[in-house]
Design an enzyme around this catalytic site. Structure first.
Site, PDB file in Angstrom:
ATOM      1  N   SER A   2       0.212  99.978  -5.234  1.00 62.87           N
ATOM      2  CA  SER A   2       0.484  99.911  -6.484  1.00 62.87           C
ATOM      3  C   SER A   2       1.036  99.791  -7.855  1.00 62.87           C
ATOM      4  O   SER A   2       1.841  98.336  -7.793  1.00 62.87           O
ATOM      5  CB  SER A   2      -0.361 101.324  -7.011  1.00 62.87           C
ATOM      6  OG  SER A   2      -1.514 101.434  -7.527  1.00 62.87           O
ATOM      7  N   ASP A  49     -11.046  96.972  -3.874  1.00 58.21           N
ATOM      8  CA  ASP A  49     -10.215  97.480  -5.121  1.00 58.21           C
ATOM      9  C   ASP A  49     -10.890  97.123  -6.433  1.00 58.21           C
ATOM     10  O   ASP A  49     -10.901  96.324  -7.149  1.00 58.21           O
ATOM     11  CB  ASP A  49      -8.946  96.761  -4.689  1.00 58.21           C
ATOM     12  CG  ASP A  49      -7.391  97.603  -5.239  1.00 58.21           C
ATOM     13  OD1 ASP A  49      -8.125  98.292  -6.128  1.00 58.21           O
ATOM     14  OD2 ASP A  49      -6.385  97.513  -5.129  1.00 58.21           O
TER      15      ASP A  49
END
Length: 720
Positions: free
Chosen positions: A567, A650
């Protein structure tokens, strides 16, 4: 997608030979990548012509067939390459053994009922259990493993009603952040007809008697924008058990400020509704108080201005207890009297040199969790802020839990470390007695591993901590394959954590290192501020300095050093590889934010401006453009081996970030080491837990460890 592109030949590789000893140079076999179409998008921003040739890869894979075909082609190349990696099957088999241990969650007590999750080892999803009494016979309440054939539909959250009659739980499908909240009658085992849709970034807070709960949701998005459109107009609603969602009552919204997020809690005595409002990811909130004893739940502002963190520790009548950084960058505990028109705040536990990470009111005690050089300790205070005791813990590790209320001294907490799986303890805040509630048996001996904390100097001289973990019998005077992990953002602290895959890496002779770089919360607000906005380069400097330190200490070499981040940590890895490609043998930038000029245009990306800045403001633009991984890939050079894990569904860091980054990497002339993308299907942003099936985790880590093991010279695991 044209027929010609569909018929592009895929490379056929002979299996490369992995060096049998550590430190030997791996074979560099050039790959043939799919021919990704380059567009002609160029936009001028503050006098800079910004090229974005792969803009089309931002399109949703569910909607755009060209993107879907690109994913198929890329996965085919990646799969073909990974099939050649020596030891991958052996790694997968050992990971399955290491993952096959009982995992019990922290119990929640309602009346005499104890609710907790349990995974018997290789179940894709953990199961919710209940005991009548502490020593009662466990029985299954909710088993998400039956919800989908592929194991990707998960129970995202669960909250028992005050009397333990109902469980409200969130259903997450394919890794999305969207939740559908359902309700189970615990006694009958019946799932009620209630279905609350479009909940996201939400708590579930029951009111007195369990008649209903408050939650947060967004308006229903248009079908094609479900997974990519910006999330706006968050609001708090009340849902009554047995009613249709269309009847849910709006409790709080800010239509004049549609960008705000709202999160609701109900105090221990069910008297007060506390609403936190935020603008982004900063721990800075406005607070609104609702009176649940009054019809219509009238609300009033008690904290205005987005300046400080306020985290409810507990309540007693008109007294609310908070952890806050108001006038305390490393946090303190205060009591807030809300009986009058204006709240009266009294300090109970002043700021300490250690960073206060959490606080809970349990019985007539406050249990506070602190970070001391990135490892946890728990201190117990009375209700006037006097230190009573500390909680004994097994060593260097991380603590979680300590939930409870003022009427009961019983609570539970979890402890884990790098080679110590999560153990659940029962704690009595009145007596200080600690008992084991659940302790797993694992397929290795935790005593075979050692954890050391060292400190090193970054480029500007700042002292940075790191954890170095390895087999106790390993001689660190000899250079070893080493995996360096980091994050560095959003005030998130990295503490010792048990992940079975890391044990397999160390078991095979590798070293694992966790660097507590700036941008996190390890040392409070100043540590966070030193690694965001115009200071973001400090994060990259800290991580690069960590690699240089490990090499200078002889622990590893640039031919044996792999780096990994997820991330915001994926952004970290993409950036440091661009800035210092010579320092690393292999890199895993996972689900990263790679286009720093467009991150705020998708789903939750608009919140991240607190850490990154606004791309449409010149000062921020120049900083972002200066390190954005997608925009700073050179035309030529010699890069480490790179594998980019992401997921096609995602909807937090949309996969277009990784798609565009990989297309740019493959277009450039960056040497013969592979540059591959691994795209999971029906999976979201989370890496471990939070809904990902166990089988996905094992498969993914087997691929990643085989990949970086080859390029760092790791010995091939025994295949017998």
């Amino acid at each position: 997608m044209t027929a010609a592109r569909l018929l592009l030949p895929l490379v056929c590789l002979a299996a490369p030979t992995l060096a049998g000893a550590q430190g030997s140079a791996p074979m560099e076999t050039p790959l043939t990548y799919p021919d990704t179409e380059r567009g002609d998008v160029v936009e001028e921003q503050f006098g800079v012509a910004v090229a974005d040739p792969y803009r089309w890869l931002e399109n949703d894979v569910r909607v755009d067939p060209a993107v879907r075909d690109w994913v198929t082609e890329q996965n085919a190349v990646t799969d073909a390459y990974l099939e050649t990696q020596p030891g991958r099957d052996a790694i997968a088999a050992r990971l399955a053994e290491l993952w096959n241990y009982e995992r019990v969650g922290i119990p929640a007590k309602r009346g005499n009922r104890y609710f907790y999750t349990r995974n018997d080892g290789l179940q894709n999803q953990s199961v919710l259990y209940m005991r009548e009494g502490l020593d009662g016979e466990p029985r299954i309440v909710i088993d998400p493993n039956s919800w989908s054939e592929d194991g990707t539909t998960a129970m995202a959250q669960w909250v028992p009603s005050p009397d333990g009659r109902y469980i409200a739980y969130g259903v997450e499908d394919g890794g999305t952040d969207w939740r559908t909240i359902r309700i189970l009658d615990v006694e009958s085992g019946e799932t009620l007809a209630d279905a609350v849709e479009w909940a996201k970034f939400t708590n579930i807070a029951w009111v007195e008697g369990g008649a209903g709960f408050v939650y947060s949701r967004f308006p229903a998005p248009e079908a094609e924008g479900e997974f990519q459109s910006l999330n706006m107009n968050h609001a708090i609603y009340y849902h009554a058990i047995g009613s249709d969602q269309s009847e849910d009552r709006l409790i709080y919204a800010t239509p004049d400020r549609p960008a705000l997020n709202h999160f609701a809690e109900v105090t221990d005595d069910k008297r007060w509704l506390l609403i936190y409002s935020s603008e982004g990811t900063d721990d800075a909130y406005e607070m609104t108080l609702g009176d649940l004893t009054q019809d219509g739940v009238p609300v009033r502002a008690i904290i205005t201005g987005f300046e400080n963190n306020w985290d409810l520790a507990g309540s007693s009548g008109d007294a609310l207890y908070f952890r806050t950084n108001r006038n305390a960058p490393r946090e303190r505990i205060v009591r807030m009297d809300v009986s009058g028109d204006a709240p009266v705040i009294t300090e109970l536990v002043p700021e300490d040199e250690a960073t206060l990470e959490g606080a809970s009111l349990v019985g007539n005690r406050i249990i506070a969790t602190y970070l001391v050089d990135a490892r946890n300790e728990a201190r117990v205070f009375d209700l006037e802020g006097n230190l009573v005791s500390t909680v004994d813990v097994p060593g260097i590790g991380s603590l979680g839990g300590f939930r409870g209320g003022p009427e009961d001294p019983e609570t539970f907490f979890a402890f884990e470390s790098f080679a110590q799986p999560t153990t659940i303890y029962r704690y009595d805040s009145a007596t200080g007695a600690t008992d084991v509630f659940a302790e797993p048996e694992v397929a290795f001996d935790p005593a075979d591993y050692t954890v050391e904390q060292r400190f090193y100097a970054s480029a500007d001289g700042t002292r940075i901590p790191m954890f170095i973990v390895h087999r106790a019998d390993l001689d660190l005077d000899e250079s070893r394959p080493t995996l360096l992990y980091g994050y560095g953002g959003f005030n998130i602290s990295l503490t010792p954590e048990f992940i079975p895959a890391r044990v397999q890496w160390m078991e095979s002779g590798g070293v694992f290192v966790l660097a507590n770089i700036r941008g996190g919360g390890e040392y409070g607000a100043a540590w966070h501020d030193a690694g965001r906005l115009q200071n973001k380069q400090n994060v990259f400097d800290d991580f690069i300095a960590a690699g240089e330190f490990l090499i200078a200490e002889g622990i590893t070499s640039s031919d044996q050093l792999a780096v990994h981040g997820r991330s915001n940590g994926g952004l970290l890895i993409g950036t440091v590889v661009n800035q210092r490609p010579d320092l690393f043998a292999a890199a895993i930038p996972q689900v990263g934010v790679m286009d720093m000029l467009r991150f705020n245009r998708f789903t939750a990306g608009r919140y991240w401006v607190d850490d990154y800045g606004h791309p449409d403001r010149e000062e921020d633009f120049r900083t972002l453009y200066g390190y954005s991984p997608y925009h700073n890939i050179p035309e030529s050079g010699d890069y480490p081996a790179i594998i980019v894990p992401t997921a096609d569904t995602d909807d937090r860091v949309v996969p277009g970030h990784s798609f565009k980054y990989m297309a740019a990497l493959q277009h450039a002339e960056l040497g013969n080491r592979p540059r591959l993308i691994r795209i999971e299907t029906r999976s979201g942003h989370a890496s471990g837990g939070a809904g990902r099936p166990t089988r996905q985790l094992i498969s993914e880590y087997a691929d990643l460890w085989a990949f970086i093991g080859y390029w760092t010279g790791m010995e091939v695991p025994d295949t017998e």
